[in-house]
Design an enzyme around this catalytic site. Sequence first.
Site, PDB file in Angstrom:
ATOM      1  N   SER A   9       1.263  -0.956   0.084  1.00 23.15           N
ATOM      2  CA  SER A   9       0.126  -0.265  -0.027  1.00 23.15           C
ATOM      3  C   SER A   9       0.904   1.722   0.166  1.00 23.15           C
ATOM      4  CB  SER A   9      -0.642  -0.055   0.990  1.00 23.15           C
ATOM      5  OG  SER A   9      -0.498  -0.503   2.338  1.00 23.15           O
ATOM      6  N   GLU A  10       2.170   0.965   0.779  1.00 19.57           N
ATOM      7  CA  GLU A  10       2.635   1.962   1.044  1.00 19.57           C
ATOM      8  C   GLU A  10       4.609   1.541   0.828  1.00 19.57           C
ATOM      9  OE1 GLU A  10      -1.040   4.299   2.171  1.00 19.57           O
ATOM     10  OE2 GLU A  10       0.811   2.694   2.863  1.00 19.57           O
ATOM     11  N   THR A  11       4.757   2.569   0.362  1.00 22.40           N
ATOM     12  CA  THR A  11       6.820   2.760  -0.207  1.00 22.40           C
ATOM     13  C   THR A  11       7.384   4.125   0.369  1.00 22.40           C
ATOM     14  OG1 THR A  11       6.673   0.185  -1.820  1.00 22.40           O
ATOM     15  CG2 THR A  11       8.820   2.202  -1.402  1.00 22.40           C
TER      16      THR A  11
END
Length: 278
Positions: free
Chosen positions: A46-48
Amino acid sequence: MTSFPFRQVDVFGDGPLAGNPVAVVHDAGAWDEQRMAAFARWTNLSETTFLLPATHPDADYRVRIWTPGGELPFAGHPTLGTAHAWLEAGGTPGREDVVVQECGVGLVEVSRTVDGLAFTGPPLRRSGPVSPADRERIVRALRLRDTDVVDAAWVDNGPGWVGVRLADAAAVLAVGPDPAALGGLAVGVVGPYGPGESDADVEVRAFIAEIGAAEDPVTGSLNAGLGEWLAGTVLPTAYVASQGTVLGRRGRVHVRRDGDVVRVGGSTVTTVRGEVTV
């Protein structure tokens, strides 16, 4: 090709592999936006996040937060996971026990607490009731009746959240949304548990197509926005939110309101450590 230190951190988990993972690339000052976007699509989390040198004199580091669909000015679980990775890699805060992160919404403070790490929620960019048209669209996308919705309001602290209150946690768990009908809206749904039903006070779910998935497992920014909306009025000034149940996760988010300040915290654990070669 060049190698960069890398960590994957599980955030808000109630036990091993129970929360929301974030990929963290250290020493990413030389990365351009195209490489960041490509790597975020490749991790498919979902996030990096990408750790960069601070540009603000009061910040300990700068972070850029990417989803598979694009960059976010702020997100909660990446904030805690990035702070954890930076500290674990030997970062020393300029202020004792308080890390100051620079990101798209400005400076965000992350402090050590008994529950792990906690960030101070940034001010809401948009608040207040949703329009009748937006409410109708949200109700339709969540496949609910209008009478199922106790209240709905903007709780946007960066990602664009709309908060939707349902009667209870069971109603939240039963939601079966139509992601395509949400369009560009980011919708968070919350409902209370009854006495003795759970170790948490509320159940939360987050639906945002921009992250490349229909549902986000555990969401710090949403819980911060919901805390600004509900803590101290509908909900206690300090409470625990459960999130990720439908996805087989056991997220636990600790929300506390002190006056106008909302802090959101939980556990952070490194699950993958190594190098990225690109």
